[in-house]
Design a protein around this motif. Structure first.
Motif, PDB file in Angstrom:
ATOM      1  N   GLU A 130       0.827  -1.213   0.000  1.00  0.00           N
ATOM      2  CA  GLU A 130       0.000   0.000   0.000  1.00  0.00           C
ATOM      3  C   GLU A 130       0.857   1.257   0.000  1.00  0.00           C
ATOM      4  OE1 GLU A 130      -2.129  -3.462   1.387  1.00  0.00           O
ATOM      5  OE2 GLU A 130      -0.320  -2.554   2.227  1.00  0.00           O
ATOM      6  N   LEU A 131       1.944   1.238   0.770  1.00  0.00           N
ATOM      7  CA  LEU A 131       2.855   2.385   0.766  1.00  0.00           C
ATOM      8  C   LEU A 131       3.490   2.531  -0.610  1.00  0.00           C
ATOM      9  CD1 LEU A 131       4.395   4.709   2.086  1.00  0.00           C
ATOM     10  CD2 LEU A 131       6.044   3.016   2.952  1.00  0.00           C
ATOM     11  N   GLY A 132       3.884   1.425  -1.200  1.00  0.00           N
ATOM     12  CA  GLY A 132       4.484   1.471  -2.539  1.00  0.00           C
ATOM     13  C   GLY A 132       3.537   2.042  -3.570  1.00  0.00           C
ATOM     14  N   GLU A 133       2.271   1.644  -3.506  1.00  0.00           N
ATOM     15  CA  GLU A 133       1.275   2.167  -4.455  1.00  0.00           C
ATOM     16  C   GLU A 133       1.060   3.666  -4.257  1.00  0.00           C
ATOM     17  OE1 GLU A 133      -2.157  -0.314  -3.840  1.00  0.00           O
ATOM     18  OE2 GLU A 133      -1.083  -2.097  -4.520  1.00  0.00           O
ATOM     19  N   ALA A 134       0.981   4.104  -3.001  1.00  0.00           N
ATOM     20  CA  ALA A 134       0.795   5.530  -2.719  1.00  0.00           C
ATOM     21  C   ALA A 134       2.013   6.330  -3.187  1.00  0.00           C
ATOM     22  CB  ALA A 134       0.550   5.750  -1.227  1.00  0.00           C
ATOM     23  N   ALA A 135       3.207   5.784  -2.965  1.00  0.00           N
ATOM     24  CA  ALA A 135       4.432   6.454  -3.397  1.00  0.00           C
ATOM     25  C   ALA A 135       4.506   6.549  -4.919  1.00  0.00           C
ATOM     26  CB  ALA A 135       5.653   5.716  -2.847  1.00  0.00           C
ATOM     27  N   LEU A 136       4.158   5.490  -5.602  1.00  0.00           N
ATOM     28  CA  LEU A 136       4.176   5.499  -7.061  1.00  0.00           C
ATOM     29  C   LEU A 136       3.201   6.540  -7.606  1.00  0.00           C
ATOM     30  CD1 LEU A 136       5.230   4.369  -9.715  1.00  0.00           C
ATOM     31  CD2 LEU A 136       3.501   2.558  -9.544  1.00  0.00           C
ATOM     32  N   ALA A 137       2.027   6.617  -7.015  1.00  0.00           N
ATOM     33  CA  ALA A 137       1.037   7.607  -7.459  1.00  0.00           C
ATOM     34  C   ALA A 137       1.574   9.025  -7.276  1.00  0.00           C
ATOM     35  CB  ALA A 137      -0.274   7.433  -6.692  1.00  0.00           C
ATOM     36  N   LEU A 138       2.201   9.305  -6.134  1.00  0.00           N
ATOM     37  CA  LEU A 138       2.783  10.638  -5.907  1.00  0.00           C
ATOM     38  C   LEU A 138       3.922  10.908  -6.886  1.00  0.00           C
ATOM     39  CD1 LEU A 138       3.082  11.089  -2.024  1.00  0.00           C
ATOM     40  CD2 LEU A 138       1.599  12.346  -3.582  1.00  0.00           C
ATOM     41  N   ALA A 139       4.776   9.913  -7.080  1.00  0.00           N
ATOM     42  CA  ALA A 139       5.930  10.081  -7.969  1.00  0.00           C
ATOM     43  C   ALA A 139       5.492  10.418  -9.390  1.00  0.00           C
ATOM     44  CB  ALA A 139       6.789   8.815  -7.955  1.00  0.00           C
ATOM     45  N   LYS A 140       4.482   9.702  -9.871  1.00  0.00           N
ATOM     46  CA  LYS A 140       3.993   9.942 -11.237  1.00  0.00           C
ATOM     47  C   LYS A 140       3.327  11.306 -11.363  1.00  0.00           C
ATOM     48  CE  LYS A 140       1.515   6.191 -11.758  1.00  0.00           C
ATOM     49  NZ  LYS A 140       0.749   5.044 -12.303  1.00  0.00           N
ATOM     50  N   LYS A 141       2.574  11.697 -10.357  1.00  0.00           N
ATOM     51  CA  LYS A 141       1.813  12.946 -10.423  1.00  0.00           C
ATOM     52  C   LYS A 141       2.695  14.185 -10.251  1.00  0.00           C
ATOM     53  CE  LYS A 141      -2.401  15.080  -8.781  1.00  0.00           C
ATOM     54  NZ  LYS A 141      -3.623  14.902  -7.992  1.00  0.00           N
TER      55      LYS A 141
ATOM     56  N   ALA B 234       4.748   9.845   0.867  1.00  0.00           N
ATOM     57  CA  ALA B 234       3.555   8.992   0.950  1.00  0.00           C
ATOM     58  C   ALA B 234       3.359   8.496   2.377  1.00  0.00           C
ATOM     59  CB  ALA B 234       3.663   7.819  -0.028  1.00  0.00           C
ATOM     60  N   SER B 235       4.448   8.113   3.027  1.00  0.00           N
ATOM     61  CA  SER B 235       4.356   7.650   4.404  1.00  0.00           C
ATOM     62  C   SER B 235       3.892   8.773   5.324  1.00  0.00           C
ATOM     63  CB  SER B 235       5.711   7.122   4.877  1.00  0.00           C
ATOM     64  OG  SER B 235       5.639   6.740   6.233  1.00  0.00           O
ATOM     65  N   ALA B 236       4.441   9.949   5.168  1.00  0.00           N
ATOM     66  CA  ALA B 236       4.040  11.084   6.008  1.00  0.00           C
ATOM     67  C   ALA B 236       2.548  11.371   5.854  1.00  0.00           C
ATOM     68  CB  ALA B 236       4.866  12.318   5.642  1.00  0.00           C
ATOM     69  N   ILE B 237       2.081  11.373   4.634  1.00  0.00           N
ATOM     70  CA  ILE B 237       0.663  11.649   4.368  1.00  0.00           C
ATOM     71  C   ILE B 237      -0.205  10.528   4.936  1.00  0.00           C
ATOM     72  CG2 ILE B 237      -1.063  11.855   2.532  1.00  0.00           C
ATOM     73  CD1 ILE B 237       1.234  13.316   0.898  1.00  0.00           C
ATOM     74  N   ARG B 238       0.199   9.280   4.725  1.00  0.00           N
ATOM     75  CA  ARG B 238      -0.579   8.137   5.221  1.00  0.00           C
ATOM     76  C   ARG B 238      -0.664   8.128   6.747  1.00  0.00           C
ATOM     77  NH1 ARG B 238      -1.236   3.310   2.677  1.00  0.00           N
ATOM     78  NH2 ARG B 238      -0.151   2.196   4.351  1.00  0.00           N
ATOM     79  N   GLN B 239       0.372   8.630   7.406  1.00  0.00           N
ATOM     80  CA  GLN B 239       0.393   8.649   8.871  1.00  0.00           C
ATOM     81  C   GLN B 239      -0.274   9.901   9.456  1.00  0.00           C
ATOM     82  OE1 GLN B 239       4.014   6.822  10.857  1.00  0.00           O
ATOM     83  NE2 GLN B 239       4.860   7.401   8.860  1.00  0.00           N
ATOM     84  N   GLY B 240      -0.722  10.796   8.569  1.00  0.00           N
ATOM     85  CA  GLY B 240      -1.396  11.998   9.036  1.00  0.00           C
ATOM     86  C   GLY B 240      -0.471  13.055   9.596  1.00  0.00           C
ATOM     87  N   ALA B 241       0.777  13.090   9.121  1.00  0.00           N
ATOM     88  CA  ALA B 241       1.722  14.103   9.596  1.00  0.00           C
ATOM     89  C   ALA B 241       1.237  15.497   9.214  1.00  0.00           C
ATOM     90  CB  ALA B 241       3.111  13.845   9.023  1.00  0.00           C
ATOM     91  N   ASP B 242       1.455  16.432  10.113  1.00  0.00           N
ATOM     92  CA  ASP B 242       1.103  17.832   9.857  1.00  0.00           C
ATOM     93  C   ASP B 242       2.164  18.528   9.027  1.00  0.00           C
ATOM     94  OD1 ASP B 242      -1.278  17.922  11.600  1.00  0.00           O
ATOM     95  OD2 ASP B 242       0.195  17.576  13.191  1.00  0.00           O
ATOM     96  N   GLU B 243       3.417  18.097   9.210  1.00  0.00           N
ATOM     97  CA  GLU B 243       4.517  18.733   8.499  1.00  0.00           C
ATOM     98  C   GLU B 243       5.587  17.706   8.148  1.00  0.00           C
ATOM     99  OE1 GLU B 243       5.897  21.805  11.146  1.00  0.00           O
ATOM    100  OE2 GLU B 243       6.796  20.373  12.537  1.00  0.00           O
ATOM    101  N   PHE B 244       6.297  18.033   7.090  1.00  0.00           N
ATOM    102  CA  PHE B 244       7.383  17.204   6.573  1.00  0.00           C
ATOM    103  C   PHE B 244       8.593  18.120   6.509  1.00  0.00           C
ATOM    104  CE2 PHE B 244      10.005  15.512   3.191  1.00  0.00           C
ATOM    105  CZ  PHE B 244       9.863  14.136   3.266  1.00  0.00           C
ATOM    106  N   ILE B 245       9.606  17.834   7.313  1.00  0.00           N
ATOM    107  CA  ILE B 245      10.793  18.690   7.329  1.00  0.00           C
ATOM    108  C   ILE B 245      11.900  17.968   6.582  1.00  0.00           C
ATOM    109  CG2 ILE B 245      12.432  19.994   8.727  1.00  0.00           C
ATOM    110  CD1 ILE B 245      10.326  20.080  10.938  1.00  0.00           C
ATOM    111  N   THR B 246      12.530  18.690   5.657  1.00  0.00           N
ATOM    112  CA  THR B 246      13.506  18.109   4.758  1.00  0.00           C
ATOM    113  C   THR B 246      14.795  18.929   4.720  1.00  0.00           C
ATOM    114  OG1 THR B 246      13.912  17.419   2.464  1.00  0.00           O
ATOM    115  CG2 THR B 246      12.483  19.328   2.775  1.00  0.00           C
ATOM    116  N   GLY B 247      15.857  18.262   4.339  1.00  0.00           N
ATOM    117  CA  GLY B 247      17.117  18.943   4.106  1.00  0.00           C
ATOM    118  C   GLY B 247      17.234  19.466   2.682  1.00  0.00           C
ATOM    119  N   GLU B 248      16.235  19.188   1.851  1.00  0.00           N
ATOM    120  CA  GLU B 248      16.255  19.625   0.451  1.00  0.00           C
ATOM    121  C   GLU B 248      16.010  21.127   0.330  1.00  0.00           C
ATOM    122  OE1 GLU B 248      16.977  17.852  -2.215  1.00  0.00           O
ATOM    123  OE2 GLU B 248      16.949  15.858  -1.340  1.00  0.00           O
TER     124      GLU B 248
END
Length: 132
Positions: free
Chosen positions: A75-86, A98-112
């Motif tokens: 399920e995580l792989g399918e959600a990730a693939l959908a995000l990657a393609k879109k 995809a994991s952050a969204i599936r877990q209901g995270a409010d924020e995603f902090i990145t080094g990017e």
């Protein structure tokens, strides 16, 4: 607040570089609940384990003990693939978001840096260490 940290934040927290203090202040914020996935573990642990850098391994494992971790799944792989393609995401970014969204995270902090494809993803607040 539910917060997902990507591997760049954890690596910045370990290293004594430009973003170390910012990353450590996030990790020390007791108002945050941390969320992650097996992919982040895969991104940060293998090299220090192989190179026998035990203090670094311990640092990352201490974080993983405090975080809610989503395992790899179809399920995580399918959600990730959908995000990657879109949104034109790289595999690791897609899995993490995809994991952050599936877990209901409010924020995603990145080094990017802002402007990368991951910042196109709606439905979650994406914050760069570079802009804090």
């Amino acid at each position: 607040m539910k917060t997902f940290l990507d591997s760049g934040v954890l690596i910045s927290a370990w290293k004594r570089g430009e973003f170390h203090a910012r990353a450590m202040s996030i990790l020390g914020d007791e108002t945050l609940g941390f969320y992650t996935c097996e992919n982040v573990k895969l991104e940060v642990l293998p090299k220090p384990i192989f190179e026998k850098r035990q203090p670094e391994v311990n640092f990352y494992n201490d974080y993983f003990k405090t975080a809610t971790i989503e395992p790899f799944s179809a399920e995580l792989g399918e959600a990730a693939l959908a995000l990657a393609k879109k949104f034109g995401l790289a595999a690791g970014d897609a899995l993490n978001l995809a994991s952050a969204i599936r877990q209901g995270a409010d924020e995603f902090i990145t080094g990017e840096l802002p402007g990368k494809p991951m910042f196109r993803v709606p439905g979650i607040k994406i914050i760069s260490l570079h802009s804090l």
